[in-house]
Design an enzyme around this catalytic site. Sequence first.
Site, PDB file in Angstrom:
ATOM      1  N   GLY A 239      17.127   5.451   0.564  1.00 29.54           N
ATOM      2  CA  GLY A 239      17.078   4.783   1.862  1.00 29.54           C
ATOM      3  C   GLY A 239      17.358   5.647   3.070  1.00 29.54           C
ATOM      4  O   GLY A 239      17.243   5.175   4.208  1.00 29.54           O
ATOM      5  N   GLU A 273      19.042   7.916  -5.278  1.00 28.11           N
ATOM      6  CA  GLU A 273      17.591   7.788  -5.467  1.00 28.11           C
ATOM      7  C   GLU A 273      16.811   7.995  -4.158  1.00 28.11           C
ATOM      8  O   GLU A 273      16.080   7.115  -3.729  1.00 28.11           O
ATOM      9  CB  GLU A 273      17.257   6.374  -5.975  1.00 28.11           C
ATOM     10  CG  GLU A 273      17.965   5.949  -7.224  1.00 28.11           C
ATOM     11  CD  GLU A 273      17.723   4.475  -7.561  1.00 28.11           C
ATOM     12  OE1 GLU A 273      17.772   4.154  -8.748  1.00 28.11           O
ATOM     13  OE2 GLU A 273      17.493   3.658  -6.644  1.00 28.11           O
ATOM     14  N   PRO A 274      16.949   9.142  -3.530  1.00 23.19           N
ATOM     15  CA  PRO A 274      16.229   9.341  -2.275  1.00 23.19           C
ATOM     16  C   PRO A 274      14.739   9.574  -2.509  1.00 23.19           C
ATOM     17  O   PRO A 274      14.350  10.210  -3.487  1.00 23.19           O
ATOM     18  CB  PRO A 274      16.868  10.623  -1.721  1.00 23.19           C
ATOM     19  CG  PRO A 274      17.279  11.377  -2.947  1.00 23.19           C
ATOM     20  CD  PRO A 274      17.686  10.339  -3.965  1.00 23.19           C
ATOM     21  N   GLY A 275      13.922   9.037  -1.625  1.00 22.24           N
ATOM     22  CA  GLY A 275      12.484   9.290  -1.672  1.00 22.24           C
ATOM     23  C   GLY A 275      12.065   9.942  -0.371  1.00 22.24           C
ATOM     24  O   GLY A 275      11.840  11.142  -0.268  1.00 22.24           O
ATOM     25  N   ARG A 276      12.053   9.112   0.685  1.00 26.28           N
ATOM     26  CA  ARG A 276      11.586   9.548   2.001  1.00 26.28           C
ATOM     27  C   ARG A 276      12.333  10.796   2.508  1.00 26.28           C
ATOM     28  O   ARG A 276      11.724  11.688   3.077  1.00 26.28           O
ATOM     29  CB  ARG A 276      11.796   8.398   2.985  1.00 26.28           C
ATOM     30  CG  ARG A 276      11.152   8.602   4.323  1.00 26.28           C
ATOM     31  CD  ARG A 276      11.579   7.521   5.314  1.00 26.28           C
ATOM     32  NE  ARG A 276      11.630   6.196   4.789  1.00 26.28           N
ATOM     33  CZ  ARG A 276      10.680   5.269   4.954  1.00 26.28           C
ATOM     34  NH1 ARG A 276       9.606   5.546   5.638  1.00 26.28           N
ATOM     35  NH2 ARG A 276      10.827   4.066   4.443  1.00 26.28           N
ATOM     36  N   TYR A 316       3.503  -1.705   8.918  1.00 25.49           N
ATOM     37  CA  TYR A 316       4.841  -1.839   9.517  1.00 25.49           C
ATOM     38  C   TYR A 316       4.845  -1.524  11.010  1.00 25.49           C
ATOM     39  O   TYR A 316       5.916  -1.369  11.594  1.00 25.49           O
ATOM     40  CB  TYR A 316       5.841  -0.862   8.876  1.00 25.49           C
ATOM     41  CG  TYR A 316       5.801  -0.753   7.372  1.00 25.49           C
ATOM     42  CD1 TYR A 316       6.168  -1.827   6.567  1.00 25.49           C
ATOM     43  CD2 TYR A 316       5.435   0.429   6.759  1.00 25.49           C
ATOM     44  CE1 TYR A 316       6.157  -1.706   5.186  1.00 25.49           C
ATOM     45  CE2 TYR A 316       5.426   0.558   5.381  1.00 25.49           C
ATOM     46  CZ  TYR A 316       5.781  -0.521   4.598  1.00 25.49           C
ATOM     47  OH  TYR A 316       5.779  -0.395   3.248  1.00 25.49           O
ATOM     48  N   CYS A 355     -13.373  -1.401   8.337  1.00 26.44           N
ATOM     49  CA  CYS A 355     -13.822  -2.599   9.060  1.00 26.44           C
ATOM     50  C   CYS A 355     -12.686  -3.611   9.205  1.00 26.44           C
ATOM     51  O   CYS A 355     -12.718  -4.696   8.604  1.00 26.44           O
ATOM     52  CB  CYS A 355     -14.996  -3.212   8.329  1.00 26.44           C
ATOM     53  SG  CYS A 355     -16.267  -1.984   8.083  1.00 26.44           S
ATOM     54  N   TYR A 384       5.263   7.667   1.187  1.00 27.25           N
ATOM     55  CA  TYR A 384       4.547   6.386   1.323  1.00 27.25           C
ATOM     56  C   TYR A 384       3.229   6.572   2.091  1.00 27.25           C
ATOM     57  O   TYR A 384       2.798   5.696   2.827  1.00 27.25           O
ATOM     58  CB  TYR A 384       5.440   5.322   1.974  1.00 27.25           C
ATOM     59  CG  TYR A 384       6.780   5.213   1.269  1.00 27.25           C
ATOM     60  CD1 TYR A 384       6.850   4.641   0.001  1.00 27.25           C
ATOM     61  CD2 TYR A 384       7.954   5.712   1.826  1.00 27.25           C
ATOM     62  CE1 TYR A 384       8.064   4.580  -0.683  1.00 27.25           C
ATOM     63  CE2 TYR A 384       9.165   5.652   1.150  1.00 27.25           C
ATOM     64  CZ  TYR A 384       9.212   5.072  -0.099  1.00 27.25           C
ATOM     65  OH  TYR A 384      10.398   5.005  -0.772  1.00 27.25           O
TER      66      TYR A 384
HETATM   67  N1  LLP Z   1      15.424   3.144  -4.989  1.00 29.54           N
HETATM   68  C1  LLP Z   1      14.847   1.943  -5.020  1.00 29.54           C
HETATM   69  C2  LLP Z   1      15.290   0.955  -5.996  1.00 29.54           C
HETATM   70  C3  LLP Z   1      13.830   1.645  -4.098  1.00 29.54           C
HETATM   71  O1  LLP Z   1      13.264   0.438  -4.116  1.00 29.54           O
HETATM   72  C4  LLP Z   1      13.424   2.619  -3.149  1.00 29.54           C
HETATM   73  C5  LLP Z   1      12.373   2.329  -2.171  1.00 29.54           C
HETATM   74  C6  LLP Z   1      14.045   3.887  -3.186  1.00 29.54           C
HETATM   75  C7  LLP Z   1      15.051   4.106  -4.117  1.00 29.54           C
HETATM   76  C8  LLP Z   1      13.674   4.997  -2.243  1.00 29.54           C
HETATM   77  O2  LLP Z   1      13.886   4.657  -0.920  1.00 29.54           O
HETATM   78  P1  LLP Z   1      13.761   5.772   0.236  1.00 29.54           P
HETATM   79  O3  LLP Z   1      14.823   6.812  -0.006  1.00 29.54           O
HETATM   80  O4  LLP Z   1      12.416   6.380   0.132  1.00 29.54           O
HETATM   81  O5  LLP Z   1      13.954   5.026   1.477  1.00 29.54           O
HETATM   82  N2  LLP Z   1       6.731   1.689   1.922  1.00 29.54           N
HETATM   83  C9  LLP Z   1       7.866   1.649   2.808  1.00 29.54           C
HETATM   84  C10 LLP Z   1       9.154   2.000   2.086  1.00 29.54           C
HETATM   85  C11 LLP Z   1       9.432   1.118   0.899  1.00 29.54           C
HETATM   86  C12 LLP Z   1      10.652   1.538   0.115  1.00 29.54           C
HETATM   87  C13 LLP Z   1      10.699   0.853  -1.201  1.00 29.54           C
HETATM   88  N3  LLP Z   1      11.808   1.202  -2.025  1.00 29.54           N
HETATM   89  C14 LLP Z   1       7.588   2.570   3.984  1.00 29.54           C
HETATM   90  O6  LLP Z   1       6.524   3.178   4.038  1.00 29.54           O
HETATM   91  O7  LLP Z   1       8.404   2.654   4.888  1.00 29.54           O
END
Ligand code: LLP
Length: 431
Positions: A239, A273-276, A316, A355, A384
């Site tokens: 997050g 669990e970082p993604g972004r 979004y 379109c 994403y």
């Molecule tokens: N862990 C869980 C259980 C999650 O559901 C998520 C993201 C993450 C970790 C990673 O979150 P992050 O660190 O990337 O914020 N499509 C949206 C974001 C959706 C996130 C879904 N869950 C966007 O483009 O902003």
Amino acid sequence: MHEFKYKGKDLYCEDIKIADLARRFGTPLYVYSYHTLVDHFTKLKNAFREINPLICYSVKANSNLAILKALIDKGAGLDIVSGGELFRALKAGCPAKKIVYASVGKTGSEIEEAIKKGILFFNVESIGELENITRISKKLGKVTNVAIRINPDVEPKTHKYITTGKLTNKFGIDFKSAQQIFLLRRALKNIRISGLHIHIGSQITESQPYVAAITKMISFINKLKAEGVVIDYLNIGGGLGIVYDKETPQTAIDYAGKILPLLKRTGLKIIMEPGRFIVGNAGVLVTKVLYVKKTPKKEFVIVDAGMNDLVRPSLYEAYHNILLLQETGDPDVHLRFSRDRRQETAKVDIVGPICESGDFLAKERMMPRLKEGDYLAVMSAGAYGFSMSSNYNSRKRAQEVMVVNKRAILIRKRETNQDLIRNEIMPKGSL
Ligand code: LLP
């Protein structure tokens, strides 16, 4: 910090001029910087060095095998949410014991496969799922590790679509129900509850919501301890927010400064669990201007990337900075326009070819005067971006390139017409 910078009048990814990549590979094109990717992972790892957490990169942010491999090689585990992501994780070489599996809707066959492969644990999101995992484990003669995903009911102060830790969201289990599960745990023969999990939302720019959620978790853990419940792991989810526009998100060090003292108090092994945070600023989407069209009310810059390539603005209303690569793609176009036009600006909508009126990358954006053939980079598109792309309008999904040590490596080919119909079956004869 990221490695997409102007040198002179050209935008570079590390040491490579992005316009050269656009010409060589064509557009739309995702370009990733290996160094930026690994640097963000390392920053987080170093900030939390004292407790040596298992950092499970969230595959959904960007699931390209090369991205996964780059992070796995640096010691990352993976956070997955489907059988498909399990397949990718293993294919990229992730040890099963470094994989955690969330999702509110795991199917029986996905659960079975993950148990057979021996993942670290499931993040369980409902009582029904817990029963299903128990039943499947029994059938397989196994004892399965699970963590209970708690919905701590905190406000993460982010977009409503990416808030996940409020009781109005579908995720996790409330404290009271979780406590009941722990009380019943001895009856659940084929599972072992080895941890607790939270993930409160995405693009969170302050530490306060984390502090609030972890504080709630600590009192819950203490309550459990008092009842003789022993667990090993606390998974604090992902997050962490990044800079898209004018945000001033917490750095890894700020974040660690705020939550490390709390985490240490738990005495548990920490997972995140970082993604972004890891991949968001490590990628851009490169697109080419096809046409500039003025209507009595607006000026549209029509580019060759659309909402099927990057849906975040449409879905979004997300802001992505858009930069001109300075040079034009077509050498003739380049010659035809003097450099002076760069001083002129115009307020434009940058839109894709799809379109739908909702197909835009930017609205009412001040840009240098753009012309046909110009290349643009849509910034901070690493997370994403490709992973949410689709074939809508039968558009072939983009190519992906990673810049590593002065080299550009193709990590995903552009799809072909054949790819578009690969799984379709044309009925024989007349219908
Ligand atoms: N862990 C869980 C259980 C999650 O559901 C998520 C993201 C993450 C970790 C990673 O979150 P992050 O660190 O990337 O914020 N499509 C949206 C974001 C959706 C996130 C879904 N869950 C966007 O483009 O902003």
